[in-house]
Design a protein around this motif. Structure first.
Motif, PDB file in Angstrom:
ATOM      1  N   GLY A  36       0.793  -1.223   0.000  1.00 33.47           N
ATOM      2  CA  GLY A  36       0.000   0.000   0.000  1.00 33.47           C
ATOM      3  C   GLY A  36       0.823   1.269   0.000  1.00 33.47           C
ATOM      4  O   GLY A  36       0.274   2.366  -0.086  1.00 33.47           O
ATOM      5  N   GLY A  37       2.136   1.128   0.109  1.00 25.87           N
ATOM      6  CA  GLY A  37       3.012   2.288   0.058  1.00 25.87           C
ATOM      7  C   GLY A  37       3.497   2.803   1.391  1.00 25.87           C
ATOM      8  O   GLY A  37       4.210   3.809   1.451  1.00 25.87           O
ATOM      9  N   ALA A  38       3.143   2.125   2.477  1.00 20.98           N
ATOM     10  CA  ALA A  38       3.637   2.551   3.791  1.00 20.98           C
ATOM     11  C   ALA A  38       5.132   2.303   3.882  1.00 20.98           C
ATOM     12  O   ALA A  38       5.641   1.312   3.356  1.00 20.98           O
ATOM     13  N   ARG A  39       5.815   3.194   4.576  1.00 23.06           N
ATOM     14  CA  ARG A  39       7.261   3.028   4.745  1.00 23.06           C
ATOM     15  C   ARG A  39       7.655   2.809   6.198  1.00 23.06           C
ATOM     16  O   ARG A  39       8.812   2.512   6.483  1.00 23.06           O
ATOM     17  N   CYS A  40       6.698   2.974   7.113  1.00 22.19           N
ATOM     18  CA  CYS A  40       6.995   2.765   8.520  1.00 22.19           C
ATOM     19  C   CYS A  40       5.738   2.257   9.218  1.00 22.19           C
ATOM     20  O   CYS A  40       4.629   2.338   8.671  1.00 22.19           O
ATOM     21  N   ALA A  41       5.919   1.728  10.404  1.00 20.04           N
ATOM     22  CA  ALA A  41       4.786   1.231  11.185  1.00 20.04           C
ATOM     23  C   ALA A  41       5.183   1.180  12.650  1.00 20.04           C
ATOM     24  O   ALA A  41       6.366   1.055  12.983  1.00 20.04           O
ATOM     25  N   GLU A  42       4.187   1.294  13.504  1.00 19.48           N
ATOM     26  CA  GLU A  42       4.388   1.217  14.952  1.00 19.48           C
ATOM     27  C   GLU A  42       3.658  -0.003  15.494  1.00 19.48           C
ATOM     28  O   GLU A  42       2.441  -0.121  15.326  1.00 19.48           O
ATOM     29  N   VAL A  43       4.395  -0.914  16.100  1.00 20.30           N
ATOM     30  CA  VAL A  43       3.809  -2.111  16.700  1.00 20.30           C
ATOM     31  C   VAL A  43       3.656  -1.865  18.192  1.00 20.30           C
ATOM     32  O   VAL A  43       4.643  -1.626  18.894  1.00 20.30           O
ATOM     33  N   THR A  44       2.422  -1.912  18.690  1.00 19.97           N
ATOM     34  CA  THR A  44       2.200  -1.613  20.098  1.00 19.97           C
ATOM     35  C   THR A  44       2.591  -2.794  20.983  1.00 19.97           C
ATOM     36  O   THR A  44       2.431  -3.952  20.610  1.00 19.97           O
ATOM     37  N   PHE A  45       3.086  -2.463  22.171  1.00 16.06           N
ATOM     38  CA  PHE A  45       3.469  -3.470  23.163  1.00 16.06           C
ATOM     39  C   PHE A  45       2.259  -3.805  24.041  1.00 16.06           C
ATOM     40  O   PHE A  45       2.365  -3.862  25.258  1.00 16.06           O
ATOM     41  N   ARG A  46       1.133  -4.045  23.420  1.00 11.02           N
ATOM     42  CA  ARG A  46      -0.092  -4.352  24.154  1.00 11.02           C
ATOM     43  C   ARG A  46      -0.409  -5.845  24.149  1.00 11.02           C
ATOM     44  O   ARG A  46      -1.392  -6.261  24.761  1.00 11.02           O
ATOM     45  N   THR A  47       0.348  -6.626  23.418  1.00 11.29           N
ATOM     46  CA  THR A  47       0.054  -8.047  23.289  1.00 11.29           C
ATOM     47  C   THR A  47       1.243  -8.879  23.767  1.00 11.29           C
ATOM     48  O   THR A  47       2.394  -8.415  23.725  1.00 11.29           O
ATOM     49  N   PRO A  48       1.015 -10.108  24.196  1.00 12.01           N
ATOM     50  CA  PRO A  48       2.103 -10.940  24.713  1.00 12.01           C
ATOM     51  C   PRO A  48       3.192 -11.232  23.689  1.00 12.01           C
ATOM     52  O   PRO A  48       4.345 -11.443  24.063  1.00 12.01           O
ATOM     53  N   ASP A  49       2.823 -11.248  22.402  1.00  6.35           N
ATOM     54  CA  ASP A  49       3.785 -11.614  21.354  1.00  6.35           C
ATOM     55  C   ASP A  49       4.295 -10.411  20.571  1.00  6.35           C
ATOM     56  O   ASP A  49       4.746 -10.555  19.434  1.00  6.35           O
ATOM     57  N   ALA A  50       4.238  -9.230  21.177  1.00  8.34           N
ATOM     58  CA  ALA A  50       4.647  -8.019  20.461  1.00  8.34           C
ATOM     59  C   ALA A  50       6.088  -8.097  19.977  1.00  8.34           C
ATOM     60  O   ALA A  50       6.413  -7.629  18.882  1.00  8.34           O
ATOM     61  N   GLU A  51       6.967  -8.681  20.778  1.00  4.46           N
ATOM     62  CA  GLU A  51       8.372  -8.773  20.354  1.00  4.46           C
ATOM     63  C   GLU A  51       8.535  -9.630  19.108  1.00  4.46           C
ATOM     64  O   GLU A  51       9.296  -9.282  18.202  1.00  4.46           O
ATOM     65  N   GLN A  52       7.813 -10.740  19.037  1.00  2.00           N
ATOM     66  CA  GLN A  52       7.895 -11.588  17.862  1.00  2.00           C
ATOM     67  C   GLN A  52       7.322 -10.883  16.637  1.00  2.00           C
ATOM     68  O   GLN A  52       7.864 -10.995  15.526  1.00  2.00           O
ATOM     69  N   VAL A  53       6.242 -10.162  16.833  1.00  2.00           N
ATOM     70  CA  VAL A  53       5.667  -9.385  15.733  1.00  2.00           C
ATOM     71  C   VAL A  53       6.681  -8.359  15.232  1.00  2.00           C
ATOM     72  O   VAL A  53       6.887  -8.191  14.022  1.00  2.00           O
ATOM     73  N   LEU A  54       7.317  -7.670  16.173  1.00  2.00           N
ATOM     74  CA  LEU A  54       8.351  -6.696  15.807  1.00  2.00           C
ATOM     75  C   LEU A  54       9.463  -7.344  14.994  1.00  2.00           C
ATOM     76  O   LEU A  54       9.881  -6.822  13.952  1.00  2.00           O
ATOM     77  N   LYS A  55       9.944  -8.477  15.479  1.00  2.00           N
ATOM     78  CA  LYS A  55      11.030  -9.164  14.781  1.00  2.00           C
ATOM     79  C   LYS A  55      10.633  -9.537  13.362  1.00  2.00           C
ATOM     80  O   LYS A  55      11.389  -9.342  12.405  1.00  2.00           O
ATOM     81  N   THR A  56       9.441 -10.076  13.212  1.00  2.00           N
ATOM     82  CA  THR A  56       8.971 -10.504  11.892  1.00  2.00           C
ATOM     83  C   THR A  56       8.817  -9.324  10.948  1.00  2.00           C
ATOM     84  O   THR A  56       9.264  -9.366   9.797  1.00  2.00           O
ATOM     85  N   MET A  57       8.198  -8.257  11.432  1.00  2.00           N
ATOM     86  CA  MET A  57       7.956  -7.115  10.568  1.00  2.00           C
ATOM     87  C   MET A  57       9.237  -6.353  10.267  1.00  2.00           C
ATOM     88  O   MET A  57       9.427  -5.848   9.155  1.00  2.00           O
ATOM     89  N   ALA A  58      10.145  -6.279  11.245  1.00  2.00           N
ATOM     90  CA  ALA A  58      11.423  -5.606  11.012  1.00  2.00           C
ATOM     91  C   ALA A  58      12.264  -6.355   9.997  1.00  2.00           C
ATOM     92  O   ALA A  58      13.050  -5.753   9.249  1.00  2.00           O
ATOM     93  N   ALA A  59      12.118  -7.677   9.961  1.00  2.00           N
ATOM     94  CA  ALA A  59      12.878  -8.496   9.022  1.00  2.00           C
ATOM     95  C   ALA A  59      12.306  -8.449   7.620  1.00  2.00           C
ATOM     96  O   ALA A  59      12.933  -8.931   6.668  1.00  2.00           O
ATOM     97  N   HIS A  60      11.123  -7.876   7.471  1.00  2.00           N
ATOM     98  CA  HIS A  60      10.472  -7.847   6.165  1.00  2.00           C
ATOM     99  C   HIS A  60      11.281  -7.044   5.157  1.00  2.00           C
ATOM    100  O   HIS A  60      11.318  -7.361   3.971  1.00  2.00           O
TER     101      HIS A  60
END
Length: 209
Positions: A36-60
């Motif tokens: 969609g053209g996004a260049r950045c995103a903010e992953v909230t630390f509101r969920t137990p797996d936020a770190e894994q989500v961060l890792k996956t999305m940062a590796a994209h």
């Protein structure tokens, strides 16, 4: 700090704010946002797996990913270890700011009043998150805070949707606008990645016109 954040965001003015309960959705979410053209995103630390989500999305590779809803120095450290390039907090906390400086990432603390903004400025920051923007009064509040602090840049977040985006972006004190309407937990639950792509593309287009 605003210059560093601007460098990290690389001119992006739309900041999707993501609450991702299931890390299995992180990769297709990153792909949809990127498409969609996004260049950045903010992953909230509101969920137990936020770190894994961060890792996956940062590796994209296509997105610059930061961590949001960071409440403690320990969370900030964990977020950066997981790949966060910047940290966003709902309020101003000196220890969180100090930890972010220690680990070398821009930090965007939330403020709701002139007093909180003055505390952030005293700490050497000049980019803040106006939160929650719409419940606080929206653009009139932003204008009122920006007037006596002309060097401050704002990232308004909270209650903003597509219909209000252009008006916020038109204000010269706004660095970027954060919002969750592009990729909600309902979108993720339904696997509505094409809808996420479309909403993101519409937001990006509005940010450049």
């Amino acid at each position: 700090m605003s210059t560093a954040l601007a460098d990290v965001l690389a001119g992006a003015r739309i900041l999707p704010v993501l609450t991702v309960p299931d890390p299995a959705t992180a990769a297709p979410l990153a792909e949809a946002l990127n498409a969609g053209g996004a260049r950045c995103a903010e992953v909230t630390f509101r969920t137990p797996d936020a770190e894994q989500v961060l890792k996956t999305m940062a590796a994209h590779g296509g997105l610059t990913v930061g961590a949001g809803t960071v409440l403690t120095p320990e969370q900030a450290e964990r977020a950066v270890a997981a790949g966060a390039r910047f940290v966003v907090s709902p309020g101003f906390d000196e220890e969180v700011v100090a930890k972010c400086r220690e680990v070398g990432v821009p930090v965007v603390p939330g403020i709701a009043t002139a007093t909180e903004l003055m505390r952030a400025l005293k700490a050497g920051l000049d980019t803040v998150k106006l939160f929650p923007a719409e419940p606080l009064g929206g653009l009139p509040t932003l204008r009122a805070l920006a007037a006596p602090f002309p060097r401050t840049r704002f990232v308004p977040t909270g209650g903003i949707d597509a219909s209000r985006l252009a008006a916020y972006l038109a204000h010269p004190a706004v660095l970027a606008v954060g919002g969750s309407w592009m990729a909600t937990t309902d979108h993720l639950r339904r696997g509505a990645y094409e809808e996420i792509r479309r909403l993101t593309a519409e937001a990006v287009e509005r940010s450049t016109t």
